[in-house]
Enzyme design. Structure first.
Site, PDB file in Angstrom:
ATOM      1  N   ARG A 239      -1.697   6.039   0.074  1.00 37.55           N
ATOM      2  CA  ARG A 239      -0.652   6.499   0.981  1.00 37.55           C
ATOM      3  C   ARG A 239      -1.182   6.448   2.396  1.00 37.55           C
ATOM      4  O   ARG A 239      -2.390   6.668   2.615  1.00 37.55           O
ATOM      5  CB  ARG A 239      -0.279   7.968   0.690  1.00 37.55           C
ATOM      6  CG  ARG A 239       0.708   8.196  -0.440  1.00 37.55           C
ATOM      7  CD  ARG A 239       2.122   7.759  -0.060  1.00 37.55           C
ATOM      8  NE  ARG A 239       3.067   7.991  -1.136  1.00 37.55           N
ATOM      9  CZ  ARG A 239       3.323   7.146  -2.135  1.00 37.55           C
ATOM     10  NH1 ARG A 239       2.684   5.999  -2.203  1.00 37.55           N
ATOM     11  NH2 ARG A 239       4.216   7.447  -3.056  1.00 37.55           N
ATOM     12  N   GLU A 268       4.532   4.787   8.282  1.00 32.58           N
ATOM     13  CA  GLU A 268       5.172   3.506   7.951  1.00 32.58           C
ATOM     14  C   GLU A 268       6.692   3.668   7.859  1.00 32.58           C
ATOM     15  O   GLU A 268       7.165   4.768   7.558  1.00 32.58           O
ATOM     16  CB  GLU A 268       4.601   2.949   6.630  1.00 32.58           C
ATOM     17  CG  GLU A 268       4.906   3.795   5.410  1.00 32.58           C
ATOM     18  CD  GLU A 268       4.213   3.265   4.142  1.00 32.58           C
ATOM     19  OE1 GLU A 268       2.994   3.042   4.152  1.00 32.58           O
ATOM     20  OE2 GLU A 268       4.938   3.100   3.156  1.00 32.58           O
ATOM     21  N   HIS A 286       3.534  -2.170   1.804  1.00 34.98           N
ATOM     22  CA  HIS A 286       3.701  -1.210   0.689  1.00 34.98           C
ATOM     23  C   HIS A 286       4.324  -1.888  -0.540  1.00 34.98           C
ATOM     24  O   HIS A 286       5.414  -1.519  -0.984  1.00 34.98           O
ATOM     25  CB  HIS A 286       4.554  -0.006   1.139  1.00 34.98           C
ATOM     26  CG  HIS A 286       4.310   1.220   0.310  1.00 34.98           C
ATOM     27  ND1 HIS A 286       4.325   2.497   0.820  1.00 34.98           N
ATOM     28  CD2 HIS A 286       4.053   1.369  -1.017  1.00 34.98           C
ATOM     29  CE1 HIS A 286       4.084   3.376  -0.147  1.00 34.98           C
ATOM     30  NE2 HIS A 286       3.918   2.707  -1.286  1.00 34.98           N
TER      31      HIS A 286
HETATM   32  C1  GLV Z   1       4.399   3.776  -4.527  1.00 30.52           C
HETATM   33  O1  GLV Z   1       3.749   3.949  -3.552  1.00 30.52           O
HETATM   34  C2  GLV Z   1       4.589   4.769  -5.551  1.00 30.52           C
HETATM   35  O2  GLV Z   1       4.178   5.928  -5.345  1.00 30.52           O
HETATM   36  O3  GLV Z   1       5.156   4.431  -6.593  1.00 30.52           O
END
Ligand code: GLV
Length: 334
Positions: A239, A268, A286
């Site tokens: 994260r 982000e 991401h």
């Molecule tokens: C993606 O970052 C998730 O937490 O699934």
């Protein structure tokens, strides 16, 4: 009358069709990230919310949405959801673990390799038309095979990355985690637990897979980066906010570490401008869990949870990946 639910992001039509078998469904086909006030307004009267990591479910929202009974996320990370507040309001919460573990580990490994071997940096050079001849140290990076892999956060995804490194690439695996692995798993992975500082000092390639929380905010900042080898790489697929992006951009600019691979960013989709201007970083938006089969499995798992939490379908009353199953059977869900 069918309960009504809000799907706060664009999801696959097959998933929406399944939800419509059980619920009145309001969708977000434009895929706009609704401001918090609009999310709260749209949740009025809805029994369920189908979300991902981008929607904030906090005490104020719960107080403003007294009909809400279930919040089901298609993400594995749930730092956007105040689970204790949901429990206090009798609202069931679920996430989407397991189905994305191997896909996310594939990506983490790929990002680490792209970072170590300078793949995007060299591709940009080629695309700019700057490649004129073979040369002995052109984009010479660092080896992955046989190197020391440092895994920060040894949950399901961390273990899957360690397995790839140890069994596929002959890497030595060091890890840091609040709890130590079962000795049998440590033996399988040849993994040894070390404290955070030793992990940073010893590893050639650091991969960050800890969940985000107040405790992991800026877990890696200037002081931690200063402990790393100048030849080391850092990959973050966890994260934004776990790494201090300003400190990282500065370390990359000074070549205090060799390179970074980042799939997640503080604030982000904005990206720290310092990261956009240094060459020795691989940046992705991401997408670590984004293979089509896995995104479908995550989306279906969130639907399974919502259907079951609101008393429908074959798992009626037994959402498969509830985070606070203790609320099942309480007033809101009964
Ligand atoms: C993606 O970052 C998730 O937490 O699934």
């Amino acid at each position: 009358m069918k309960p009504s639910v809000l799907v706060a992001l664009r999801v696959f039509p097959e998933v929406v069709a399944r939800l419509r078998e059980h619920f009145e469904v309001e969708t977000n086909d434009a895929d706009a990230d609704w401001p918090q006030a609009e999310l709260i307004a749209r949740l009025q009267g809805q029994a369920g919310a189908y979300i991902t990591g981008a929607q904030r479910i906090d005490a104020a929202l719960l107080a403003a949405c007294p009909q809400l009974r279930a919040v089901c996320s298609m993400a594995v990370g749930y730092n956007n959801i105040d689970v204790p507040a949901c429990t206090a309001h009798g609202v069931l919460v679920s996430n989407a673990p397991d189905v994305l573990t191997e896909t996310t580990a594939d990506f983490g490994f790929a990002l680490m390799m792209a970072t170590a071997r300078r793949i995007t940096e060299s591709e940009h050079y080629l695309r700019r038309g700057e490649w004129s001849k073979w040369s002995v140290d052109l984009f010479a990076g660092s080896d992955v095979h046989g190197a020391t892999l440092g895994v920060l956060g040894m949950g399901r995804i961390g273990q899957a990355i360690a397995r790839r490194g140890a069994l596929g690439f002959g890497m030595k695996v060091a890890y840091h985690n609040r709890s130590k692995l079962d000795p049998a798993i440590e033996a399988e992975l040849g993994a040894r637990w070390v404290n955070k500082e030793d992990l940073l000092r010893q590893c050639d390639h650091l991969v960050i897979v800890v969940p985000y929380s107040a405790a992991s905010h800026h877990l890696i900042g200037a002081a931690e980066l200063a402990l790393m080898k100048p030849t080391a790489t850092l990959t973050n697929i966890a994260r934004g906010g776990i790494v201090d992006d300003a400190a990282l951009a500065d370390a990359l600019r000074r070549k205090a570490i060799a390179a970074a691979g980042l799939d997640v960013f503080e604030g982000e989709p904005a990206v720290h401008p310092g990261l956009l201007t240094v060459p020795n970083v691989v940046l992705t938006p991401h997408i670590a869990s984004a293979s089509l089969p896995t995104r479908m499995a995550m989306a279906q798992l969130a639907a399974d949870n919502l259907i079951a939490a609101l008393g429908c379908g074959p798992n009626k009353g037994r959402p498969p990946t509830a985070l606070n199953p203790e609320v099942l059977g309480t007033a809101r869900l009964a």
